[in-house]
Design a protein around this motif. Sequence first.
Motif, mmCIF file in Angstrom:
data_model
loop_
_atom_site.group_PDB
_atom_site.id
_atom_site.type_symbol
_atom_site.label_atom_id
_atom_site.label_comp_id
_atom_site.label_asym_id
_atom_site.label_seq_id
_atom_site.Cartn_x
_atom_site.Cartn_y
_atom_site.Cartn_z
ATOM 1 N N PRO A 115 0.801 -1.232 0.000
ATOM 2 C CA PRO A 115 0.000 0.000 0.000
ATOM 3 C C PRO A 115 0.832 1.281 0.000
ATOM 4 O O PRO A 115 2.049 1.264 0.172
ATOM 5 C CB PRO A 115 -0.779 -0.121 1.316
ATOM 6 N N ASP A 116 0.151 2.394 -0.198
ATOM 7 C CA ASP A 116 0.695 3.760 -0.025
ATOM 8 C C ASP A 116 1.963 4.062 -0.817
ATOM 9 O O ASP A 116 3.032 4.264 -0.233
ATOM 10 C CB ASP A 116 0.971 4.049 1.454
ATOM 11 N N PRO A 117 1.942 4.170 -2.128
ATOM 12 C CA PRO A 117 0.818 3.922 -3.014
ATOM 13 C C PRO A 117 0.668 2.429 -3.284
ATOM 14 O O PRO A 117 1.618 1.651 -3.100
ATOM 15 C CB PRO A 117 1.211 4.671 -4.285
ATOM 16 N N TYR A 118 -0.510 2.024 -3.726
ATOM 17 C CA TYR A 118 -0.759 0.606 -3.945
ATOM 18 C C TYR A 118 -0.030 0.097 -5.181
ATOM 19 O O TYR A 118 -0.024 0.739 -6.231
ATOM 20 C CB TYR A 118 -2.265 0.346 -4.079
ATOM 21 N N ARG A 119 0.622 -1.055 -5.035
ATOM 22 C CA ARG A 119 1.213 -1.734 -6.174
ATOM 23 C C ARG A 119 1.174 -3.237 -5.916
ATOM 24 O O ARG A 119 1.376 -3.700 -4.789
ATOM 25 C CB ARG A 119 2.638 -1.271 -6.465
ATOM 26 N N LEU A 120 0.865 -3.961 -6.963
ATOM 27 C CA LEU A 120 0.815 -5.413 -6.903
ATOM 28 C C LEU A 120 2.136 -5.954 -7.424
ATOM 29 O O LEU A 120 2.580 -5.588 -8.516
ATOM 30 C CB LEU A 120 -0.347 -5.946 -7.753
ATOM 31 N N VAL A 121 2.770 -6.806 -6.643
ATOM 32 C CA VAL A 121 4.087 -7.336 -6.979
ATOM 33 C C VAL A 121 3.979 -8.830 -7.253
ATOM 34 O O VAL A 121 3.390 -9.573 -6.468
ATOM 35 C CB VAL A 121 5.093 -7.081 -5.836
ATOM 36 N N ILE A 122 4.539 -9.263 -8.377
ATOM 37 C CA ILE A 122 4.606 -10.679 -8.722
ATOM 38 C C ILE A 122 6.075 -11.075 -8.790
ATOM 39 O O ILE A 122 6.826 -10.547 -9.605
ATOM 40 C CB ILE A 122 3.942 -10.991 -10.086
ATOM 41 N N ASP A 123 6.495 -11.967 -7.929
ATOM 42 C CA ASP A 123 7.858 -12.489 -7.935
ATOM 43 C C ASP A 123 7.867 -13.853 -8.610
ATOM 44 O O ASP A 123 7.105 -14.754 -8.217
ATOM 45 C CB ASP A 123 8.400 -12.635 -6.508
#
Length: 548
Positions: free
Chosen positions: A281-289
């Motif tokens: 969050p803060d800012p929101y980001r989706l992480v794919i490893d």
Amino acid sequence: MTAFILALGLLLAASTGWAAKRDKDLYLSAKKEYDLLRKGNSASGNSRRWEAVAERFQKIPQEFPRSAYADGALFYAGKSYRELYSVNRKERALDLAIKNWRALLSRYPNSPLAKEARYFLALSYEEGKGDVAEARKQYQALIEKFPRGDWPAKAKKRLKAMQEAEEEKKAPPSLSDGQPAKALLSQVRYTSSQSYTRITMDLSSEIRFETHVLKEEPSKGLPPRIYVDLLGARLGMDGAQPIVVQDRLLRQVRVAQFNPDIVRVVLDMSSLNGHNAFLLPDPYRLVIDIQGQRDREQFAALEKKRDLLPPRKTVKPPLPGLRRIVLDPGHGGKDPGAIGVKGATEKEIVLSVAKKLAKKLKAEMGIEVVLTRRDDSFIPLEDRTAIANAEDADLFISLHVNAAQNAAARGIETYYLDNTSDEASVRMAARENGTSRKSISDLQFILSDLTQNSKLEDSISLAHRLHTSVVSHMGQRYGPVKDLGIKKALFYVLVGARMPSVLVEMFFITNKTEGRELTRSAYQDALVDALFDGIKKYQETTQVVKNL
């Protein structure tokens, strides 16, 4: 006299012809290398090659400003630096890309490449710099000067997406029918190597997502795929062209509005491997490893080759165990970190300490050291961990200095990644993450699986070695050190690290005495000696354990 003038004229003509051929040869040679890099792997190992080809392009307009290839050279210098930025995420590379494109537009405004250069200039301000006002200005300049064509059309799409994103921020949290507002996917970026890739998706708000795996379908010519559905989302970026990666794990990323309520992100894989997905969050980001299987034979061959090479006189051969360490000087660029006595900044102090420590580790232990930043650049927190994973590092050490509203606060504390209920640790993580205390609490459950799978015991051991070494060494040289202990917290910069990883808070920049000392070169040297000793003792301990 006439004969002399004629000879001089022939000489000048010959030299002009030579120059024309010389600039063409330089340009075509650099362009060939550029095309090879584009077709090959975009892994971190190509950073030096991207920088080298960019410099080759830059020299052409410097030596031959009137060359017919000068505008193309500036354009591809910018593109090369942009590629370098996509690999190392260092702001300096992006600045150089912008500089070259601006030079092209200033010197050769009627170049056939002006449209494309203006578009990528605007895109760099929008996605790289986060400067919406300048991006909008550049997009509009492109449309006004060139009303027709593919690049102005793309600029219009970007302006529309930016407008929608702004309206989304201004809109109330829910729509009139009671449904939640849709999150906007504004950018997809990546960091990759031969055995690891991290994909980061920038979002305007919190989102629910689902990941799915599809096996290869040779009859249809389809590779294995991982696809992510962003539920209740809208596409706020140009998804017309795939994002080409081409490392050993991932071929490309495709993005599309699958239906009115779902944005689908498809990862076309070279082979199916393990993966983790988590939301920050803060800012929101989706992480794919995405983790790959190490090619053991290749690494064995590499180590054998290294053994055959004589060690350099000035550098000791590496001791068994540690090959490569990633040091992370916290903050940087637009983020100064904590500010202390007489305006001293955290970002400057930790960068100085990291550079000195890197030099000492290489010279005295023969260890390769990678810095997440070597200058005053801003690197997102999740990209720092990605660099460590992409470099296949043995250790990841994030260096910071502490701060407190209480000017009397002093001492050292060291952290490893784990869930915690300690209020002070939660507040500390929130400060370093640049987020709220509530976000850290919300993250406890989300990241629980990731922390359980990390090298927790090794991280705790590393934290103890570094911490006790700093307390002991600095205490002996400068008097008693307040030991604030070894603690656990959810630092974003440590999330997803595939090696032992810690964050060290090296004294308080807001304390009058410690803050003043932290700016002194001799004090930094003492800190470096202490950290070095801690790393050395950690290596010795792990070797003893492995040999039992």
